[in-house]
Design a protein around this motif. Structure first.
Motif, PDB file in Angstrom:
ATOM      1  N   UNK A  16    -114.500  37.400 -11.984  1.00 45.08           N
ATOM      2  CA  UNK A  16    -115.692  36.755 -11.506  1.00 45.08           C
ATOM      3  C   UNK A  16    -116.718  37.011 -12.724  1.00 45.08           C
ATOM      4  N   UNK A  17    -117.498  36.099 -13.056  1.00 42.13           N
ATOM      5  CA  UNK A  17    -118.434  36.143 -14.295  1.00 42.13           C
ATOM      6  C   UNK A  17    -119.732  36.992 -13.615  1.00 42.13           C
ATOM      7  N   UNK A  18    -120.352  37.447 -14.381  1.00 41.44           N
ATOM      8  CA  UNK A  18    -121.821  38.015 -14.108  1.00 41.44           C
ATOM      9  C   UNK A  18    -122.806  36.929 -14.027  1.00 41.44           C
ATOM     10  N   UNK A  19    -123.926  37.310 -13.658  1.00 37.79           N
ATOM     11  CA  UNK A  19    -125.157  36.178 -13.863  1.00 37.79           C
ATOM     12  C   UNK A  19    -125.294  35.808 -15.304  1.00 37.79           C
ATOM     13  N   UNK A  20    -125.462  36.747 -15.954  1.00 40.63           N
ATOM     14  CA  UNK A  20    -125.748  36.582 -17.418  1.00 40.63           C
ATOM     15  C   UNK A  20    -124.550  35.555 -17.869  1.00 40.63           C
ATOM     16  N   UNK A  21    -123.282  35.822 -17.655  1.00 44.12           N
ATOM     17  CA  UNK A  21    -122.219  34.817 -18.065  1.00 44.12           C
ATOM     18  C   UNK A  21    -122.243  33.523 -17.480  1.00 44.12           C
ATOM     19  N   UNK A  22    -122.856  33.256 -16.178  1.00 43.55           N
ATOM     20  CA  UNK A  22    -123.198  32.000 -15.734  1.00 43.55           C
ATOM     21  C   UNK A  22    -124.412  31.418 -16.325  1.00 43.55           C
ATOM     22  N   UNK A  23    -125.245  32.080 -16.812  1.00 42.21           N
ATOM     23  CA  UNK A  23    -126.140  31.364 -17.650  1.00 42.21           C
ATOM     24  C   UNK A  23    -125.576  30.654 -18.811  1.00 42.21           C
ATOM     25  N   UNK A  24    -124.762  31.314 -19.564  1.00 43.57           N
ATOM     26  CA  UNK A  24    -124.028  30.879 -20.753  1.00 43.57           C
ATOM     27  C   UNK A  24    -123.168  29.729 -20.470  1.00 43.57           C
ATOM     28  N   UNK A  25    -122.198  29.863 -19.376  1.00 38.39           N
ATOM     29  CA  UNK A  25    -121.340  29.348 -19.084  1.00 38.39           C
ATOM     30  C   UNK A  25    -122.009  27.656 -18.497  1.00 38.39           C
ATOM     31  N   UNK A  26    -123.177  27.876 -17.700  1.00 34.64           N
ATOM     32  CA  UNK A  26    -123.443  26.535 -17.341  1.00 34.64           C
ATOM     33  C   UNK A  26    -124.403  25.768 -18.380  1.00 34.64           C
ATOM     34  N   UNK A  27    -124.453  26.053 -19.599  1.00 38.05           N
ATOM     35  CA  UNK A  27    -125.050  25.389 -20.668  1.00 38.05           C
ATOM     36  C   UNK A  27    -123.949  24.495 -20.942  1.00 38.05           C
ATOM     37  N   UNK A  28    -122.584  24.365 -20.553  1.00 41.08           N
ATOM     38  CA  UNK A  28    -121.457  23.703 -20.908  1.00 41.08           C
ATOM     39  C   UNK A  28    -121.141  22.920 -19.793  1.00 41.08           C
ATOM     40  N   UNK A  29    -121.690  22.920 -18.684  1.00 39.79           N
ATOM     41  CA  UNK A  29    -121.172  22.186 -17.403  1.00 39.79           C
ATOM     42  C   UNK A  29    -122.442  21.005 -17.377  1.00 39.79           C
ATOM     43  N   UNK A  30    -121.938  20.064 -16.329  1.00 43.11           N
ATOM     44  CA  UNK A  30    -122.899  19.016 -15.884  1.00 43.11           C
ATOM     45  C   UNK A  30    -123.460  19.402 -14.737  1.00 43.11           C
ATOM     46  N   UNK A  32    -124.502  22.966 -12.170  1.00 43.81           N
ATOM     47  CA  UNK A  32    -124.761  24.362 -12.091  1.00 43.81           C
ATOM     48  C   UNK A  32    -123.720  24.772 -11.133  1.00 43.81           C
ATOM     49  N   UNK A  33    -122.677  25.746 -11.784  1.00 48.03           N
ATOM     50  CA  UNK A  33    -121.723  26.089 -10.853  1.00 48.03           C
ATOM     51  C   UNK A  33    -122.043  27.669 -10.581  1.00 48.03           C
ATOM     52  N   UNK A  34    -121.338  28.123  -9.482  1.00 52.94           N
ATOM     53  CA  UNK A  34    -121.611  29.331  -8.942  1.00 52.94           C
ATOM     54  C   UNK A  34    -120.559  30.311  -9.548  1.00 52.94           C
ATOM     55  N   UNK A  35    -120.757  31.527  -9.445  1.00 59.22           N
ATOM     56  CA  UNK A  35    -119.752  32.580  -9.753  1.00 59.22           C
ATOM     57  C   UNK A  35    -118.501  32.390  -9.220  1.00 59.22           C
ATOM     58  N   UNK A  36    -118.599  32.329  -7.928  1.00 59.82           N
ATOM     59  CA  UNK A  36    -117.110  32.092  -7.160  1.00 59.82           C
ATOM     60  C   UNK A  36    -116.397  30.762  -7.571  1.00 59.82           C
ATOM     61  N   UNK A  37    -116.941  29.956  -8.176  1.00 59.11           N
ATOM     62  CA  UNK A  37    -116.299  28.773  -8.780  1.00 59.11           C
ATOM     63  C   UNK A  37    -115.606  28.879 -10.065  1.00 59.11           C
ATOM     64  N   UNK A  38    -115.918  30.197 -10.672  1.00 57.32           N
ATOM     65  CA  UNK A  38    -115.512  30.294 -11.823  1.00 57.32           C
ATOM     66  C   UNK A  38    -114.418  31.440 -12.158  1.00 57.32           C
ATOM     67  N   UNK A  39    -113.455  31.240 -13.111  1.00 54.76           N
ATOM     68  CA  UNK A  39    -112.663  32.352 -13.460  1.00 54.76           C
ATOM     69  C   UNK A  39    -113.025  32.612 -15.071  1.00 54.76           C
ATOM     70  N   UNK A  40    -113.180  33.828 -15.404  1.00 55.96           N
ATOM     71  CA  UNK A  40    -113.360  34.297 -16.739  1.00 55.96           C
ATOM     72  C   UNK A  40    -112.149  35.160 -17.330  1.00 55.96           C
ATOM     73  N   UNK A  41    -112.266  35.224 -18.544  1.00 55.25           N
ATOM     74  CA  UNK A  41    -110.970  36.082 -18.976  1.00 55.25           C
ATOM     75  C   UNK A  41    -111.303  36.353 -20.545  1.00 55.25           C
ATOM     76  N   UNK A  90    -116.823  30.368 -24.216  1.00 53.95           N
ATOM     77  CA  UNK A  90    -118.438  30.333 -23.888  1.00 53.95           C
ATOM     78  C   UNK A  90    -118.889  31.640 -24.655  1.00 53.95           C
ATOM     79  N   UNK A  91    -118.226  32.352 -25.135  1.00 55.02           N
ATOM     80  CA  UNK A  91    -118.702  33.700 -25.980  1.00 55.02           C
ATOM     81  C   UNK A  91    -117.720  34.153 -26.922  1.00 55.02           C
ATOM     82  N   UNK A  92    -118.309  34.569 -28.083  1.00 51.39           N
ATOM     83  CA  UNK A  92    -117.333  35.317 -29.078  1.00 51.39           C
ATOM     84  C   UNK A  92    -117.933  36.620 -29.884  1.00 51.39           C
ATOM     85  N   UNK A  93    -117.086  37.178 -30.396  1.00 49.57           N
ATOM     86  CA  UNK A  93    -117.737  38.375 -31.102  1.00 49.57           C
ATOM     87  C   UNK A  93    -116.553  38.883 -32.069  1.00 49.57           C
TER      88      UNK A  93
END
Length: 327
Positions: A16-30, A32-41, A90-93
């Motif tokens: 489950x993504x954090x709020x900060x994750x969702x801010x970044x993820x939603x930059x790629x979506x049409x 606004x998705x909720x954290x419950x709709x998204x799986x991150x790894x 959505x994020x790299x390092x």
């Protein structure tokens, strides 16, 4: 390609993504998705270690790829079909492990990414396979502008040097160092991270005309040492040799079979005193030379004895001598 794997550690709240994750993820979506709709790894895309193709990324290349891979999609087996799209980065390092050193003697560094997918009934099994460590290995598809031999620095694509990846020259293990990435295409779930046949992207490349040709003996010697890096023609010649040897092996087995039959037959005719069953078992462990010698020995014993063609004549002579006594 490399030991690229989906990491099982550090997944907050079971994906489950954090709020900060969702801010970044939603930059790629049409929408606004909720954290419950998204799986991150998290996933390790590549590193600066020598891979199975005898190539490795430079540290500078990893940093460049870090920016290029943001927003890139994840697919299966490098198959660029729309229905294969399953996740997006959505994020790299670039991370460094100070306690680990590469074969090139550098500190180990890897390009780590975080990807997301939308939770649906269709990908529920995939999410379970990721969490269970089944879907784990990945490899990347990208293009680089520069490659260099780690021994002499020449670009093997344009200036062949003769050094072969996987072999050691002095204290330097030869590999092709990849630098100056120009594009990142995708990353893929694969069974074996090797990217063979990926064409102009990061892949095992045919090197006809890049490396000088080797004799069959040199190729076989490299295979025996476990440092075989074959060009297309070399692989083709080795494959043809194997097929030829298999054909000769079948012919040889047929010849041995005939020799065994001959040895048993001649032994029986020569009355060698060995039971047939014992003789049949004995010839199974003999090579062609031993069987040939046995056949010659039995044949020599039979010399002068194989006169069955004279028996009818002897029989006629006896009948003529006994004619006066016949009633």
């Amino acid at each position: 390609m490399l030991e690229s794997t989906i990491q099982k550690k550090g997944v907050p709240g079971e994906g489950i993504p954090t709020e900060q994750d969702m801010e970044t993820i939603n930059k790629f979506t049409r929408r606004k998705l909720t954290a419950q709709e998204v799986y991150v790894f998290p996933v390790v895309l590549c590193d600066n270690e020598i891979d199975r193709d005898g190539e490795r990324f430079t540290t500078r290349a990893l940093h460049t790829l870090s920016g290029l891979f943001v927003g890139k999609t994840g697919i299966f087996d490098h198959n660029p079909k729309g229905h294969n799209q399953t996740a997006r980065i959505f994020e790299t390092a670039v991370e460094e492990d100070p306690e680990r050193t590469t074969c090139a003697g550098e500190p180990y560094r890897r390009l780590k990414a975080r990807a997301y997918m939308v939770r649906t009934k269709a990908n529920a099994d995939l999410i379970l396979e990721i969490d269970g460590g089944i879907k784990k290995e990945v490899s990347v598809g990208c293009a680089v502008a520069k490659s260099a031999c780690s021994v002499c620095g020449k670009d093997p694509r344009h200036d062949p040097c003769g050094h072969r990846p996987g072999e050691t020259y002095g204290e330097v293990k030869c590999c092709v160092e990849l630098d100056e990435p120009t594009d990142a295409y995708e990353w893929s779930f694969v069974a074996v991270p090797a990217q063979v046949g990926a064409g102009v992207v990061k892949s095992y490349r045919e090197r006809e005309g890049v490396l000088p040709p080797r004799s069959r003996e040199e190729v076989l010697a490299a295979v025996e040492k476990g440092a075989a890096y074959l060009t297309g023609p070399e692989a083709g010649e080795l494959s043809a040799l194997i097929r030829e040897l298999e054909k000769n092996a079948r012919a040889g087995e047929a010849y041995l079979g005939r020799l065994r039959q001959d040895a048993v037959r001649l032994g029986y005719l020569a009355d060698c005193g060995i039971p047939a069953g014992v003789l049949q078992s004995a010839v199974q462990g003999m090579d062609a030379e031993e069987l040939d010698q046995m056949c010659k020995a039995f044949s020599k014993k039979l010399d002068g004895r194989e006169t069955c063609q004279l028996l009818p004549e002897e029989q006629n002579e006896n009948e003529a001598r006994n004619a006066p006594f016949q009633i």
